[in-house]
Motif scaffolding. Structure first.
Motif, PDB file in Angstrom:
ATOM      1  N   PHE A  76     -59.715  -8.944 -64.349  1.00 32.60           N
ATOM      2  CA  PHE A  76     -58.381  -8.441 -63.386  1.00 32.60           C
ATOM      3  C   PHE A  76     -59.407  -8.887 -61.464  1.00 32.60           C
ATOM      4  O   PHE A  76     -58.493  -9.570 -60.744  1.00 32.60           O
ATOM      5  CB  PHE A  76     -58.397  -6.934 -63.458  1.00 32.60           C
ATOM      6  N   LEU A  77     -61.038  -8.585 -61.460  1.00 31.14           N
ATOM      7  CA  LEU A  77     -61.013  -9.248 -60.456  1.00 31.14           C
ATOM      8  C   LEU A  77     -61.345 -10.414 -60.325  1.00 31.14           C
ATOM      9  O   LEU A  77     -61.123 -10.602 -59.589  1.00 31.14           O
ATOM     10  CB  LEU A  77     -62.708  -8.051 -59.898  1.00 31.14           C
ATOM     11  N   THR A  78     -61.664 -11.098 -61.552  1.00 35.36           N
ATOM     12  CA  THR A  78     -61.518 -12.629 -61.069  1.00 35.36           C
ATOM     13  C   THR A  78     -60.064 -13.096 -60.695  1.00 35.36           C
ATOM     14  O   THR A  78     -60.550 -13.713 -60.146  1.00 35.36           O
ATOM     15  CB  THR A  78     -62.286 -13.024 -62.469  1.00 35.36           C
ATOM     16  N   ALA A  79     -59.137 -12.463 -61.927  1.00 31.07           N
ATOM     17  CA  ALA A  79     -57.964 -12.960 -61.101  1.00 31.07           C
ATOM     18  C   ALA A  79     -57.465 -12.460 -59.955  1.00 31.07           C
ATOM     19  O   ALA A  79     -56.956 -13.558 -59.057  1.00 31.07           O
ATOM     20  CB  ALA A  79     -56.777 -12.563 -62.582  1.00 31.07           C
ATOM     21  N   SER A  80     -57.717 -12.062 -59.203  1.00 30.78           N
ATOM     22  CA  SER A  80     -57.678 -11.293 -58.143  1.00 30.78           C
ATOM     23  C   SER A  80     -58.791 -11.771 -56.904  1.00 30.78           C
ATOM     24  O   SER A  80     -58.414 -12.082 -55.947  1.00 30.78           O
ATOM     25  CB  SER A  80     -58.043  -9.505 -57.878  1.00 30.78           C
ATOM     26  N   TRP A  81     -59.622 -11.885 -57.257  1.00 33.32           N
ATOM     27  CA  TRP A  81     -60.891 -12.224 -56.138  1.00 33.32           C
ATOM     28  C   TRP A  81     -61.607 -13.704 -56.327  1.00 33.32           C
ATOM     29  O   TRP A  81     -62.203 -14.383 -55.346  1.00 33.32           O
ATOM     30  CB  TRP A  81     -61.811 -11.322 -56.160  1.00 33.32           C
ATOM     31  N   GLY A  82     -61.127 -14.755 -57.605  1.00 28.20           N
ATOM     32  CA  GLY A  82     -62.141 -15.453 -57.694  1.00 28.20           C
ATOM     33  C   GLY A  82     -61.678 -16.859 -57.004  1.00 28.20           C
ATOM     34  O   GLY A  82     -62.778 -17.642 -57.093  1.00 28.20           O
ATOM     35  N   TYR A  83     -60.433 -16.905 -55.960  1.00 28.81           N
ATOM     36  CA  TYR A  83     -60.686 -17.730 -55.021  1.00 28.81           C
ATOM     37  C   TYR A  83     -61.595 -17.538 -53.932  1.00 28.81           C
ATOM     38  O   TYR A  83     -62.079 -18.796 -53.504  1.00 28.81           O
ATOM     39  CB  TYR A  83     -59.677 -17.818 -54.135  1.00 28.81           C
ATOM     40  N   ASP A  84     -62.221 -16.487 -54.448  1.00 29.38           N
ATOM     41  CA  ASP A  84     -63.532 -16.752 -52.961  1.00 29.38           C
ATOM     42  C   ASP A  84     -65.044 -16.909 -53.596  1.00 29.38           C
ATOM     43  O   ASP A  84     -65.763 -16.005 -54.296  1.00 29.38           O
ATOM     44  CB  ASP A  84     -63.384 -14.790 -52.722  1.00 29.38           C
ATOM     45  N   GLN A  85     -65.737 -17.587 -53.460  1.00 30.68           N
ATOM     46  CA  GLN A  85     -66.400 -17.906 -54.575  1.00 30.68           C
ATOM     47  C   GLN A  85     -68.017 -17.092 -53.875  1.00 30.68           C
ATOM     48  O   GLN A  85     -69.403 -17.480 -54.267  1.00 30.68           O
ATOM     49  CB  GLN A  85     -66.950 -19.596 -54.573  1.00 30.68           C
ATOM     50  N   ASN A  86     -67.925 -16.636 -52.767  1.00 26.17           N
ATOM     51  CA  ASN A  86     -69.542 -15.955 -52.094  1.00 26.17           C
ATOM     52  C   ASN A  86     -68.860 -14.316 -52.366  1.00 26.17           C
ATOM     53  O   ASN A  86     -70.225 -13.585 -52.626  1.00 26.17           O
ATOM     54  CB  ASN A  86     -69.098 -15.886 -50.966  1.00 26.17           C
ATOM     55  N   ARG A  87     -67.763 -13.798 -52.898  1.00 25.09           N
ATOM     56  CA  ARG A  87     -67.788 -12.244 -53.601  1.00 25.09           C
ATOM     57  C   ARG A  87     -68.418 -12.696 -54.793  1.00 25.09           C
ATOM     58  O   ARG A  87     -68.208 -13.063 -55.850  1.00 25.09           O
ATOM     59  CB  ARG A  87     -66.585 -12.205 -53.465  1.00 25.09           C
ATOM     60  N   VAL A  88     -69.154 -11.386 -54.906  1.00 22.87           N
ATOM     61  CA  VAL A  88     -70.301 -10.505 -56.081  1.00 22.87           C
ATOM     62  C   VAL A  88     -69.312  -9.174 -56.183  1.00 22.87           C
ATOM     63  O   VAL A  88     -69.009  -8.867 -55.421  1.00 22.87           O
ATOM     64  CB  VAL A  88     -71.173 -10.814 -56.173  1.00 22.87           C
ATOM     65  N   TRP A  89     -69.493  -8.539 -57.441  1.00 22.01           N
ATOM     66  CA  TRP A  89     -68.897  -6.779 -57.646  1.00 22.01           C
ATOM     67  C   TRP A  89     -69.960  -6.399 -58.974  1.00 22.01           C
ATOM     68  O   TRP A  89     -70.558  -7.604 -60.000  1.00 22.01           O
ATOM     69  CB  TRP A  89     -67.049  -6.896 -57.663  1.00 22.01           C
ATOM     70  N   GLU A  90     -69.623  -5.628 -59.066  1.00 21.16           N
ATOM     71  CA  GLU A  90     -70.595  -4.911 -59.882  1.00 21.16           C
ATOM     72  C   GLU A  90     -69.888  -3.544 -60.376  1.00 21.16           C
ATOM     73  O   GLU A  90     -69.736  -3.071 -59.763  1.00 21.16           O
ATOM     74  CB  GLU A  90     -71.676  -4.677 -59.730  1.00 21.16           C
ATOM     75  N   VAL A  91     -69.162  -3.168 -61.917  1.00 22.62           N
ATOM     76  CA  VAL A  91     -68.351  -2.559 -61.818  1.00 22.62           C
ATOM     77  C   VAL A  91     -69.725  -1.206 -62.356  1.00 22.62           C
ATOM     78  O   VAL A  91     -70.421  -1.537 -63.175  1.00 22.62           O
ATOM     79  CB  VAL A  91     -67.643  -2.774 -63.528  1.00 22.62           C
TER      80      VAL A  91
END
Length: 335
Positions: A76-91
């Motif tokens: 879900f987060l890849t679909a939502s945020w994947g356009y921003d290559q600098n963004r990283v996250w951790e569940v």
């Protein structure tokens, strides 16, 4: 239990947080001061090395719910945020709640450059597996969260359009003729029409009558201009209305402004006025408003890219293009 990185941010804010940060930063930068002569300059210090955020390691005690899975959330987060290559996250957590099937999810988010302070945000995943609640709003959820909205727009977004007749790549603008921000984004909409000739770019009326009393009349005129003159006449009319937007501040001024815009579109103001007063025209505007409400669009201007909502007034043009390109790729559309 879970350690937080400060207050939870909302999903809506994080969805465009990078773009919003850039826009604000550009406005707040001081004027550049010309450099001193070379011989007077002190040696420059080495630039600090940016580091990606280091999130706390996930604690198994924070994963008490079976659904959604970490894989579901990452997709879900890849679909939502994947356009921003600098963004990283951790569940960081998927927690049971007292409500059967309702899970609380916590995610840490940052960016690879280290320029933004890491933050945490939480949302509730609903039992249907298709929606989340973040802040005070409901959002679609899943690996392809925009599929249902895209299908609805393909079926019901019947406003005037420019570009391709096909709906493979569909950019739907929900706008209000009396909305100042809607006027401001028209230059970007024109750029999109040039940069994406294979896209179908649709204008959907979304008059916010409570704050813009003349917006509905302008929308009704727009419906009739399209009916009597076609798509090209509508966009000529729309450009003229936005250019003369200040005239919509009063009822008398609105009538003059709309008549002038109709004339510029090559149509008879009397015929358009008569058409605008018919039940069919009122129904067409109401259906467009209902479409926006069914999609949970709560602001104008909003651009919907194959079902994906972008608050176009708050996002720089280059980022809009990046989101369009990413969504097209997600949908298997060649550019």
């Amino acid at each position: 239990m879970i350690r937080q990185l400060g207050r939870f941010a909302s999903f809506a804010a994080l969805a465009v947080s990078t773009t919003t940060f850039v826009a604000v930063a550009q406005q707040d930068q001081p004027k550049q001061v010309p450099p001193a002569p070379a011989q007077a300059q002190a040696p420059s210090a080495p630039a600090p090395t940016a580091e990606a955020p280091k999130f706390p390691p996930p604690d198994p005690k924070n994963f008490t719910a079976d659904k959604p899975t970490k894989q579901d959330i990452d997709a879900f987060l890849t679909a939502s945020w994947g356009y921003d290559q600098n963004r990283v996250w951790e569940v960081a957590a998927i927690l049971k709640t007292p409500v059967e099937g309702l899970s609380k999810v916590v995610v840490y988010v940052g960016d690879k450059t280290g320029q933004q302070k890491p933050s945490a945000f939480g949302f509730f995943a609903l039992p249907d597996g298709k929606h989340i609640i973040a802040g005070d709003d409901v959002y679609p959820f899943g690996a392809k969260p925009y599929v249902e909205a895209r299908a609805k727009l393909q079926a019901d977004a019947n406003g005037p359009y420019r570009g391709a007749a096909e709906k493979t790549l569909e950019l739907v603008e929900f706008a209000d003729f009396q909305c100042p921000h809607c006027k401001e984004v028209q230059a970007n909409m024109d750029k999109l029409a040039t940069d994406y000739p294979k896209a179908r770019i649709v204008f959907q009326n979304y008059p916010l009558e409570r704050i813009h009393p003349q917006a509905k009349q302008a929308a009704e005129y727009g419906e009739c201009v399209t009916k009597l003159g076609g798509n090209q006449a509508f966009f000529t009319f729309a450009n003229a209305v936005f250019e003369g937007q200040d005239g919509l501040n009063t009822a008398d001024g609105a009538q003059l402004t709309l008549n002038s815009a109709v004339t510029k579109a090559g149509l008879d103001p009397a015929k358009v006025d008569a058409c605008s007063k018919t039940p069919e025209t009122a129904d067409a505007v109401e259906k467009s408003v209902k479409l926006a409400q069914d999609l949970n669009i709560n602001q104008t201007p909003t651009l919907v890219i194959n079902g994906r909502q972008v608050p176009i007034g708050a996002v720089p043009y280059d980022m809009i293009k990046k989101i369009i390109d990413y969504q097209a790729k997600m949908d298997g559309i060649g550019q």
